[in-house]
Scaffold this motif. Sequence first.
Motif, PDB file in Angstrom:
ATOM      1  N   ALA A  14      36.392  38.388  38.322  1.00  0.00           N
ATOM      2  CA  ALA A  14      35.445  37.271  38.267  1.00  0.00           C
ATOM      3  C   ALA A  14      35.275  36.625  39.638  1.00  0.00           C
ATOM      4  CB  ALA A  14      35.908  36.223  37.251  1.00  0.00           C
ATOM      5  N   PHE A  15      36.202  36.875  40.544  1.00  0.00           N
ATOM      6  CA  PHE A  15      36.100  36.407  41.926  1.00  0.00           C
ATOM      7  C   PHE A  15      35.512  37.488  42.829  1.00  0.00           C
ATOM      8  CE2 PHE A  15      38.532  36.452  46.048  1.00  0.00           C
ATOM      9  CZ  PHE A  15      37.744  35.520  46.705  1.00  0.00           C
ATOM     10  N   THR A  16      36.084  38.692  42.782  1.00  0.00           N
ATOM     11  CA  THR A  16      35.700  39.717  43.748  1.00  0.00           C
ATOM     12  C   THR A  16      34.304  40.289  43.510  1.00  0.00           C
ATOM     13  OG1 THR A  16      36.846  41.453  42.493  1.00  0.00           O
ATOM     14  CG2 THR A  16      38.080  40.353  44.266  1.00  0.00           C
ATOM     15  N   PHE A  17      33.859  40.393  42.255  1.00  0.00           N
ATOM     16  CA  PHE A  17      32.529  40.960  42.019  1.00  0.00           C
ATOM     17  C   PHE A  17      31.417  40.048  42.536  1.00  0.00           C
ATOM     18  CE2 PHE A  17      28.897  42.223  39.254  1.00  0.00           C
ATOM     19  CZ  PHE A  17      28.684  43.467  39.834  1.00  0.00           C
ATOM     20  N   PRO A  18      31.409  38.746  42.200  1.00  0.00           N
ATOM     21  CA  PRO A  18      30.375  37.889  42.791  1.00  0.00           C
ATOM     22  C   PRO A  18      30.508  37.788  44.324  1.00  0.00           C
ATOM     23  CG  PRO A  18      31.370  36.783  40.919  1.00  0.00           C
ATOM     24  CD  PRO A  18      32.179  38.016  41.184  1.00  0.00           C
TER      25      PRO A  18
END
Length: 120
Positions: A94-98
């Motif tokens: 949820a942090f790295t993809f955006p």
Amino acid sequence: MSALRRHWTPTAAAFLVLALAGLVGTWTFNVFAIVQMRDFLGDLVSSGPAVSSITVDLLVVAVAGSIFVIVEGRRLGMRFVWLYVVLSGVTAFAFTFPLFLAMRQRRITALAAEGPARLS
């Protein structure tokens, strides 16, 4: 335009805000789990069918998203693209993809500034 603001489109900024929300949101609960000495993986699979369904749902999305990150990052010539996938195991997808999407948008903007032929 300053070097810091260059290539930060509204779309890239929105993805960055989502990345920060994903980091804070997931790590708030991760810290609770650590402080309470919970069995994190055990809780994911043994807290009932609804939690297991969400776990499988998010796992499949994370794997598909990781493949997208690698393929798209390579297509655009982004460096260290594998690091987004590795960091997702340490922080949260949820942090790295955006975050990847924000950096991808910046890369697309930079390539467009170089000329339309660079984007194909």
